[in-house]
Each structure stands twice: as structure tokens, then as C-alpha cells.
Write a protein that holds these residues in place. Structure first.
Motif, PDB file in Angstrom:
ATOM      1  N   GLY A  51       0.803  -1.215   0.000  1.00  0.00           N
ATOM      2  CA  GLY A  51       0.000   0.000   0.000  1.00  0.00           C
ATOM      3  C   GLY A  51       0.835   1.264   0.000  1.00  0.00           C
ATOM      4  O   GLY A  51       2.073   1.218   0.073  1.00  0.00           O
ATOM      5  N   GLY A  52       0.166   2.397  -0.068  1.00  0.00           N
ATOM      6  CA  GLY A  52       0.869   3.674  -0.109  1.00  0.00           C
ATOM      7  C   GLY A  52       1.810   3.871   1.058  1.00  0.00           C
ATOM      8  O   GLY A  52       2.866   4.501   0.919  1.00  0.00           O
ATOM      9  N   HIS A  53       1.459   3.310   2.234  1.00  0.00           N
ATOM     10  CA  HIS A  53       2.293   3.464   3.426  1.00  0.00           C
ATOM     11  C   HIS A  53       3.682   2.852   3.230  1.00  0.00           C
ATOM     12  O   HIS A  53       4.663   3.342   3.797  1.00  0.00           O
ATOM     13  N   PHE A  54       3.757   1.812   2.427  1.00  0.00           N
ATOM     14  CA  PHE A  54       5.058   1.200   2.171  1.00  0.00           C
ATOM     15  C   PHE A  54       5.990   2.196   1.482  1.00  0.00           C
ATOM     16  O   PHE A  54       7.174   2.285   1.822  1.00  0.00           O
ATOM     17  N   PHE A  55       5.462   2.939   0.514  1.00  0.00           N
ATOM     18  CA  PHE A  55       6.291   3.869  -0.245  1.00  0.00           C
ATOM     19  C   PHE A  55       6.461   5.201   0.483  1.00  0.00           C
ATOM     20  O   PHE A  55       7.412   5.941   0.225  1.00  0.00           O
ATOM     21  N   GLN A  56       5.529   5.515   1.388  1.00  0.00           N
ATOM     22  CA  GLN A  56       5.666   6.732   2.192  1.00  0.00           C
ATOM     23  C   GLN A  56       6.682   6.549   3.313  1.00  0.00           C
ATOM     24  O   GLN A  56       7.479   7.450   3.597  1.00  0.00           O
ATOM     25  N   VAL A  57       6.665   5.376   3.961  1.00  0.00           N
ATOM     26  CA  VAL A  57       7.446   5.166   5.185  1.00  0.00           C
ATOM     27  C   VAL A  57       8.348   3.936   5.127  1.00  0.00           C
ATOM     28  O   VAL A  57       9.574   4.041   5.236  1.00  0.00           O
ATOM     29  N   LEU A  58       7.753   2.758   4.957  1.00  0.00           N
ATOM     30  CA  LEU A  58       8.484   1.514   5.182  1.00  0.00           C
ATOM     31  C   LEU A  58       9.666   1.317   4.227  1.00  0.00           C
ATOM     32  O   LEU A  58      10.793   1.051   4.672  1.00  0.00           O
ATOM     33  N   TYR A  72      16.643   3.851  13.716  1.00  0.00           N
ATOM     34  CA  TYR A  72      15.471   3.063  14.099  1.00  0.00           C
ATOM     35  C   TYR A  72      14.470   3.934  14.850  1.00  0.00           C
ATOM     36  O   TYR A  72      13.248   3.794  14.673  1.00  0.00           O
ATOM     37  N   GLY A  73      14.970   4.840  15.687  1.00  0.00           N
ATOM     38  CA  GLY A  73      14.087   5.754  16.405  1.00  0.00           C
ATOM     39  C   GLY A  73      13.322   6.660  15.453  1.00  0.00           C
ATOM     40  O   GLY A  73      12.134   6.944  15.666  1.00  0.00           O
ATOM     41  N   VAL A  74      13.990   7.117  14.379  1.00  0.00           N
ATOM     42  CA  VAL A  74      13.320   7.924  13.350  1.00  0.00           C
ATOM     43  C   VAL A  74      12.173   7.135  12.736  1.00  0.00           C
ATOM     44  O   VAL A  74      11.078   7.665  12.507  1.00  0.00           O
ATOM     45  N   TYR A  75      12.428   5.857  12.468  1.00  0.00           N
ATOM     46  CA  TYR A  75      11.384   4.979  11.910  1.00  0.00           C
ATOM     47  C   TYR A  75      10.175   4.910  12.833  1.00  0.00           C
ATOM     48  O   TYR A  75       9.024   5.020  12.383  1.00  0.00           O
ATOM     49  N   MET A  76      10.411   4.747  14.138  1.00  0.00           N
ATOM     50  CA  MET A  76       9.307   4.652  15.089  1.00  0.00           C
ATOM     51  C   MET A  76       8.503   5.945  15.118  1.00  0.00           C
ATOM     52  O   MET A  76       7.265   5.929  15.115  1.00  0.00           O
ATOM     53  N   VAL A  77       9.205   7.087  15.132  1.00  0.00           N
ATOM     54  CA  VAL A  77       8.527   8.388  15.183  1.00  0.00           C
ATOM     55  C   VAL A  77       7.707   8.609  13.917  1.00  0.00           C
ATOM     56  O   VAL A  77       6.526   8.993  13.972  1.00  0.00           O
ATOM     57  N   TYR A 120       4.477   6.690  13.672  1.00  0.00           N
ATOM     58  CA  TYR A 120       3.351   7.249  14.431  1.00  0.00           C
ATOM     59  C   TYR A 120       2.807   8.511  13.785  1.00  0.00           C
ATOM     60  O   TYR A 120       1.602   8.788  13.833  1.00  0.00           O
ATOM     61  N   LEU A 121       3.694   9.305  13.161  1.00  0.00           N
ATOM     62  CA  LEU A 121       3.248  10.545  12.529  1.00  0.00           C
ATOM     63  C   LEU A 121       2.492  10.289  11.240  1.00  0.00           C
ATOM     64  O   LEU A 121       1.587  11.041  10.879  1.00  0.00           O
ATOM     65  N   ILE A 122       2.874   9.203  10.527  1.00  0.00           N
ATOM     66  CA  ILE A 122       2.194   8.846   9.266  1.00  0.00           C
ATOM     67  C   ILE A 122       1.631   7.452   9.434  1.00  0.00           C
ATOM     68  O   ILE A 122       2.272   6.465   9.058  1.00  0.00           O
ATOM     69  N   PRO A 123       0.462   7.322  10.016  1.00  0.00           N
ATOM     70  CA  PRO A 123      -0.133   5.998  10.257  1.00  0.00           C
ATOM     71  C   PRO A 123      -0.416   5.268   8.963  1.00  0.00           C
ATOM     72  O   PRO A 123      -0.577   5.858   7.895  1.00  0.00           O
ATOM     73  N   ALA A 124      -0.508   3.938   9.083  1.00  0.00           N
ATOM     74  CA  ALA A 124      -0.691   3.084   7.911  1.00  0.00           C
ATOM     75  C   ALA A 124      -2.021   3.323   7.196  1.00  0.00           C
ATOM     76  O   ALA A 124      -2.177   2.982   6.029  1.00  0.00           O
ATOM     77  N   SER A 125      -2.976   3.929   7.869  1.00  0.00           N
ATOM     78  CA  SER A 125      -4.290   4.136   7.253  1.00  0.00           C
ATOM     79  C   SER A 125      -4.272   5.249   6.231  1.00  0.00           C
ATOM     80  O   SER A 125      -5.199   5.409   5.454  1.00  0.00           O
TER      81      SER A 125
END
Length: 344
Positions: free
Chosen positions: A289-296, A330-335, A338-343
Motif C-alpha cells: 500500500g501507499g504506506h510502504f512507499f511513504q514510510v516503510l 530506528y528511532g526515526v522509523y518509530m517516530v 506514528y506521525l504517518i499511520p498506515a491508514s
């Protein structure tokens, strides 16, 4: 199996839950000690570098449960969860686990082998992103996302076979030529017995970790810990626990090559084995989904690039300051998660 374990721990009294946790932690620690000892002994007996052993035998053992989780998730109609498990494990392994291992003790590097395995690591991750990208409609990548197709899954499984074959060839080339420490003195058992003990230790690590996480999660629920916190910590942390205890134990015992090899190998297998097997059994492929390309995906590639830079600038040891760099990433990833939820 996961549902059976959750059902089992749900019916236990709290006192017995704490007993299960205590026993699981004890077995996990002892099994990790045995795993590292047998891996080092195998390296000394055979002449195969610890990095190769960590990147093959140990990593195959610790990632097999993750592959099973992703395959079952894909079969049960949760393709996004299957792919997310693979990507999230890469981020956790490289950022959190390797970072913690560096803090415990500077990790010795076999630069030639680590560089070779490292390029495979980042190449596999980049291939996963490229094959998931919606090339026919790139403008929709951040909204609709893409898909890791079934044929891509078969390609990854083919790459897995080649990777294992090449690793065996590399190990064979190193046997008797690459020393990895002093010879074992009076160690009992043939090489095959050592391999069997190593496999048994991996199995104990995985089983005790699989029992520990549902038990701790159930205790957290009974103590009214918010579900969101449980999901973001214990559940996400659980699938990488075998790699964590292996890397930490190896670092504590001064076998940094084994810790690095385990993490790098696990990252490679999370693409070729975990994502590959899950995509191969799913006719529609795995949803990215879009969250993969936005964050993951960006965070995954960022952490792997940080790791590559760390290998480049490190000497014979990956030192503690670099551990802080990995943990910060890794901390940046966690933050950001939360700021850009998967939904979104």
C-alpha cells in the motif's frame, strides 16, 4: 500455531503466566549461549568464517518462523501483513538489533565477506522495492501503492536457491584457508554432530521466543497496557527476538562476525525467503500500500545505506558510536510510523 499459543496462555492463571515467562527466558538465554558456542565451534572445526555461518545456517533457522507467519498471512487474505512482516523485520534487525549489539561490544568485521554479503543485502532490498513499484501508474505510488506479484515471488525463491548455493561454494572455498580463531582443543563430536547441536539450539531459541511473546502480551493485557502500545512493541518485536538474542549473545561473547553475519543474512532471507515464499503462494501477489512507499521502503533503504556507510568507514570493528547511529535511525522509523499511520 500462533492462535493455539494465544489460546493456551489466555487460559492460564497469572501466576502460571509469570512462571511460563521465567522458564521461556531461561531456555532462551541458555539456547542462545549454546547456539553461539556451537556456531563458533563449527567455524573452528571446519574453517568456515563465522560471518558465513551466521548468514546461512543461523539466519535460515531464525527466519523460517517469519516465513511461515508471512505465508499463512498471505494465504488467509492478509498480503499487506505478509510483506510488512518482511520489511519491518529488516528495519528491526539492522537498526535496533545491530545497534544494540554494537553498544554491548564493538563488533569484529570480516570486511571482505561483510562487504560481499552487504551488497547482496541492499541489492535484494532494492529489488523488492523495484518489483513492488507500480510502473504502469507511478503517480499513484503514495496513494494506491503497488504490488509484489506472484512471479516476483518465484524470482525471489530462485534467487534464494542461488544465494544458498553460492554461500556453500564460498564456504567451501574458505574451508581450511580462512582461520577464525584457535582450533578447538579436545572438543567432542564430529562436524555433523556439531551441526545437529547448532540446529537444535536454533530450534530451542525459536520455540522459546514463540512462547515468550504471547505470554508477555497476555500479562500486558491483564495489566491494562494500551493495545496500541502492545502492537507497536511486543508483537512487532516478537518475530525478531531470535535474531536479537543471537546477536546480543554473540556480541557479549566477543564473536561480532557471527552477530553481523546473522543480521545481514536475515535481511537477505527476509526478501528472498519470507517475502518470496509469501508472494509465490498468493495468485494476486502481496499488496504494498501507499504506506510502504511513504514510510516503510524509504526507511528500510535508509537504514541499509547507513549500514553500508558504517561498513565503509569502520576499520576491523564496528564500534559503539555507530550503534548509536543505527539506533537513531530506528528511532526515526518509530517516530515517522506514528506521525504517518498506515491508514493514510
Amino acid at each position: 500455531m500462533e492462535e493455539a499459543l494465544e489460546h493456551f496462555v489466555h487460559g492460564l492463571p497469572t501466576v502460571l503466566l509469570f512462571l511460563v515467562i521465567a522458564v521461556s527466558l531461561f531456555v532462551l538465554g541458555k539456547a542462545a549461549d549454546l547456539l553461539v558456542e556451537e556456531a563458533v565451534l563449527l567455524s573452528k572445526r571446519s574453517g568456515i568464517p563465522k560471518t558465513i555461518i551466521g548468514a546461512t545456517i543461523v539466519s535460515l533457522g531464525t527466519t523460517t518462523p517469519e516465513a511461515a507467519v508471512s505465508v499463512f498471512a498471505a494465504i488467509q487474505g492478509q498480503p499487506g501483513l505478509a510483506l510488512g512482516n518482511a520489511v519491518g523485520s529488516i528495519i528491526c534487525d539492522t537498526g535496533l538489533i545491530l545497534g544494540l549489539a554494537c553498544l554491548i561490544s564493538p563488533l569484529k568485521l570480516d570486511r571482505r565477506i561483510t562487504n560481499r554479503q552487504g551488497w547482496i543485502q541492499i541489492g535484494a532490498a532494492a529489488a523488492m522495492v523495484a518489483l513492488s513499484f507500480p510502473w504502469s501508474s507511478p503517480a499513484e505510488v503514495f496513494s494506491s501503492g503497488g504490488n509484489l506479484s506472484q512471479w516476483a515471488g518465484f524470482v525471489f525463491l530462485g534467487a534464494l536457491a542461488v544465494y544458498i548455493w553460492r554461500s556453500i561454494r564460498w564456504a567451501g572455498e574458505g574451508t581450511g584457508l580462512v582461520g577464525d580463531g584457535d582450533n578447538d582443543h579436545g572438543s567432542s563430536g564430529s562436524t555433523m554432530v556439531i551441526v545437529l547441536r547448532l540446529i537444535g539450539a536454533v530450534v530451542l531459541v525459536v520455540i522459546s521466543a514463540r512462547i515468550l511473546i504471547p505470554a508477555v502480551t497476555e500479562v500486558a493485557v491483564r495489566m491494562h497496557v494500551p493495545e496500541s502500545i502492545i502492537a507497536a512493541t511486543l508483537v512487532a518485536f516478537g518475530t525478531s527476538l531470535p535474531e536479537l538474542v543471537t546477536a546480543v549473545t554473540a556480541a557479549r561473547k566477543g564473536h561480532g562476525e557471527l552477530a553481523v553475519g546473522n543480521v545481514v543474512g536475515a535481511d537477505i532471507l527476509n526478501v528472498f525467503f519470507v517475502a518470496g515464499a509469501a508472494a509465490a503462494v498468493t495468485p494476486g501477489g502481496l499488496t504494498a500500500g501507499g504506506h510502504f512507499f511513504q514510510v516503510l521502503f524509504p526507511i528500510m533503504l535508509l537504514i541499509l545505506l547507513v549500514f553500508r556507510v558504517g561498513i565503509f568507514v569502520s576499520g576491523d570493528y564496528m564500534k559503539r558510536p555507530f550503534g548509536y547511529v543505527l539506533l537513531t535511525a530506528y528511532g526515526v522509523y518509530m517516530v515517522v510510523s506514528y506521525l504517518i499511520p498506515a491508514s493514510v
